[in-house]
Every structure is written in C-alpha cells, then in structure tokens.
Design an enzyme around this catalytic site. Structure first.
Site, mmCIF file in Angstrom:
data_model
loop_
_atom_site.group_PDB
_atom_site.id
_atom_site.type_symbol
_atom_site.label_atom_id
_atom_site.label_comp_id
_atom_site.label_asym_id
_atom_site.label_seq_id
_atom_site.Cartn_x
_atom_site.Cartn_y
_atom_site.Cartn_z
ATOM 1 N N ASP A 257 0.944 -1.070 -0.033
ATOM 2 C CA ASP A 257 -0.142 0.057 -0.050
ATOM 3 C C ASP A 257 0.903 1.249 0.007
ATOM 4 O OD1 ASP A 257 -3.011 0.659 0.648
ATOM 5 O OD2 ASP A 257 -1.574 2.293 1.757
ATOM 6 N N ASN A 265 -2.470 13.020 -3.997
ATOM 7 C CA ASN A 265 -3.369 13.559 -4.811
ATOM 8 C C ASN A 265 -3.930 14.920 -4.430
ATOM 9 O OD1 ASN A 265 -3.601 11.462 -6.768
ATOM 10 N ND2 ASN A 265 -4.944 10.171 -5.258
ATOM 11 N N HIS A 270 -3.886 14.641 -9.237
ATOM 12 C CA HIS A 270 -3.969 13.182 -9.654
ATOM 13 C C HIS A 270 -3.200 12.800 -10.504
ATOM 14 C CE1 HIS A 270 -7.803 12.198 -7.668
ATOM 15 N NE2 HIS A 270 -8.333 13.403 -7.825
ATOM 16 N N ASP A 274 -1.024 9.260 -10.182
ATOM 17 C CA ASP A 274 -1.034 8.394 -11.393
ATOM 18 C C ASP A 274 0.344 7.786 -11.532
ATOM 19 O OD1 ASP A 274 -3.811 8.395 -11.441
ATOM 20 O OD2 ASP A 274 -3.846 9.579 -13.473
ATOM 21 N N GLU A 300 -4.779 2.476 -4.270
ATOM 22 C CA GLU A 300 -3.292 2.370 -4.276
ATOM 23 C C GLU A 300 -2.863 0.940 -3.610
ATOM 24 O OE1 GLU A 300 -4.836 4.576 -0.523
ATOM 25 O OE2 GLU A 300 -5.409 3.952 -2.569
#
Length: 392
Positions: A257, A265, A270, A274, A300
C-alpha cells in the site's frame, strides 16, 4: 518457355495494389499490427517492382538499387508482422540492416549498366527476411493453429524458392537459360503472385486472432498500471496455488500500500498520484520473476503472488521494489511516496489464497500502525491469530 517479364510484373503489380488497398482499409478499421505490417510490405513490394520497370532507361541508375532496397524492406516487414503475432517486436536496426546492406551492394556494382547490381546480396536478404517470418509463424500458437501452420508452410516454400534462386544466381548467373526459365523476372512474378494470394487468405483469421487476444489482454489488465486487475489476479493465482498444492510446493503473498497516497493527490493532483502508481508497477515488473503474478488490488493497494517463494524471499522482493521506486525520477521533482508491505507464506497443506490474503492484509495493517514504510511478515504460526484479528 520463358515468361514475359514485363507482363508478369504488371500482373504482380495489379495484384499487389489490390491487396494493399484491401489491407490498408482493414488496418484503418482494426488497427491490427499484423495487418499494418502486411499493408506496408505490399506497398514496398509494389514500389520496388515499379522501380524495376525502369530498367533499360536512363533512370535505371537509381531506380534499380531503390527497387532492390524496397523489395528487401518488404520481406523484413513481413517478418516484423509475424513477430507481432507472438507479441514480440523486431528491433528497428534489424529491419533497417537488410535494406541498407542491399542498397550499398547495389550502388557499388554499376547500377547504370547492370540490372543485377548487388544481386547476390539482394537475393540473400530476401531469403533471410522471409525465412525469419516463416520461423515466427511456425512458433506462433493461435486459436486456429491450422491457419498459422498453413501460413508458415507458404512462407517456408517462399524461403526455399528464394534460396534456390540465390544458389542458381551464384552458380549459373542471371543470364543462364536455367535461371531465366525458373528464377527470372517472369517466373518470379508468377510465383510471388500465387504466394501473395495464398497468404492473403489467412490474413483475416490471423488478424482477428490477434485482435481477440488483444481485447482479452486489455480486459484482464488495469488500464493505468498495466498490471493484472483484481479479478484476473485472483483467478490466475488461485489456479496456480492449486497446482502448487498438488506438486507439494508453497507460495508467498505480498500486499503493498502506497503511504499517504491521498495526500499526494490532494497536494500535487491526480497526475502525480497516477505517476506514483505507474512507478510502483514498473518497480514490481523489474523486481519479480516472469512466473510471479502482480495485480492492482484496488486504489493504491497492490498484491503479489510468488510461487515457490519463502517468507524471506518475499520480504526481499518487497525491499527490492521499494529500493527501485526510491531511485526513480519523479516528474516535477520531489519524491514518490513510501510503501508499506504485509507478507505471508504458506506450505502446501495450509495453502488457501483467500486466507493468505487475509493474513497479509493484517500484516499490512500492522506495518501502517508501526509507522508505515516498512515490511511486516506473518509466519504460519501467527497466521490464525492475525487472520482472526483481521476479521474482528
């Protein structure tokens, strides 16, 4: 009887043009790489043979070498197309090498007065290009294997014909009656026309097979990271675990994780999030074996299934992933988020994918509780307790 070279070449030109238009239209609709390479090969053959029609004119000095180069390029384009059926790529330098060598040889052998300038190299390069295509087609395993094998047989026949043409050119010369009768421009045009038509009958089936495989691949992959999606991962890992159990082997599961991902974010947008997800996926691909499975479990969170791996080996892989990610360049500067891991392994007798993921998830929760950016492992003796805690 020696066939008229001009008529044979004109007939070949008409057939090639017709097939080129058909496959160009098909490529425009399907975007099949195999169809695209075939359309390019046909275009190169068509222009190359058009150059040969200028033999005997003042333009022969440039048209003849150019024709040689384009025909050889067409042969290597056929090979590149065959490679795409096996999800492989032909190196650009290899595609350029054959035409380049042919062009140099043709230029050095007085092309203004010799229509066979660079002939030996030209014939050898065609044989190599078509032979490579035949090899890849033979090893391709499609939904309809009989179609692939038929196409491969056609390619092998073409390879043998061009090889024989090369041998007779070297041993008898292009002006011999034997060469002109069986391997000259007239017979070549006829044989090539038949081969192109025969090969074209398999094109639709092989292109459709490639498209179907591509659609299945996209359906099984996460569109952002390119890793397996959750459903496909569970199916493949479950089947592999059953196989391992039957063979008496164990496996390891890693849950990962990205730490404080929401903050990435919120603070950087974002696009930065990404980029972090893609960087982690790339680090995974560089760290695991080809037999390991890596999937995006959700958001994630990622999951790895490592057949035959011990607890120690799984923890080492998790550490390697974090090290690789830490060295990656971040778009816009800064650093990628750290990663927390939960790791577990299992013997064949206790192997159960759902249970292992529960244990790894509990270990991951423990890693976060301890401050994140660490690897926490759960051995078999701790598994039941950790799983119960995870359920509560």
């Amino acid at each position: 009887m020696i066939l008229d070279a001009f008529s044979a070449r004109m007939s070949l030109g008409v057939v090639t043009l017709t097939l080129f238009l058909l496959f160009s239209a098909s490529y425009g609709k399907t975007r099949s790489p195999y169809t695209g390479w075939w359309a390019l090969a046909l275009f190169e053959f068509m222009l190359g043979n058009a150059g040969f029609l200028l033999n005997g004119t003042p333009h022969q000095v440039w048209a003849n070498p150019l024709g040689n180069v384009l025909v050889v390029a067409g042969a290597f384009s056929i090979w590149a197309g065959a490679r795409t059926l096996r999800d492989l790529r032909a190196a650009p330098w290899l595609l350029a090498l054959g035409p380049l060598v042919t062009g140099v040889a043709s230029t050095l052998e007085d092309p203004a007065n010799n229509i066979w300038s660079g002939g030996a190299v030209y014939l050898a390069m065609i044989t190599v290009g078509v032979g490579l295509a035949a090899r890849d087609l033979w090893h391709f395993k499609p939904t309809h294997p009989q179609i692939s094998k038929a196409m491969s047989i056609v390619a092998w026949f073409a390879t043998l014909y061009f090889f024989a043409r090369f041998i007779f050119y070297v041993t008898h010369g292009p002006d011999s009656t034997l060469f002109k009768g069986y391997f000259g421009a007239g017979p070549l045009g006829l044989v090539t026309t038949v081969l192109l038509v025969a090969a074209s009958f398999t094109m639709t089936t092989l292109s459709n097979d490639q498209l179907i495989r591509g659609l299945r691949e996209r359906a099984s992959r996460d569109h952002l990271t390119g890793l397996l999606n959750r459903g496909t991962f569970m199916d493949l890992a479950g089947a592999e675990l059953k196989r391992l159990r039957a063979s008496g082997s164990g496996a390891a599961v890693v849950l990962a994780d990205l730490d404080h991902f929401k903050a990435v974010n919120d603070e950087h947008g974002h696009r930065a999030g990404d980029a972090a997800l893609k960087a982690f996926a790339e680090a995974c691909r560089e760290s695991v074996r080809s037999t390991d499975l890596v999937g995006r479990y959700g958001g994630e969170e990622f999951v790895l299934f490592l057949p035959g791996a011990t607890q120690k080996r799984a923890e080492d892989i998790a550490l390697e992933i974090s090290k690789r990610m830490a060295t990656m360049e971040v778009p816009g500067g800064g650093a990628f988020p750290t990663v927390s891991y939960g790791v577990t392994s299992s013997t064949p007798a206790t192997a159960d994918l759902t249970f292992m993921i529960e244990v790894a998830d509990a270990a991951l929760y423990s890693a976060k509780a301890q401050g994140r950016n660490r690897i926490v492992g759960a051995n078999r003796l701790e598994a039941a307790t950790i799983a119960d805690e995870a359920r509560s």
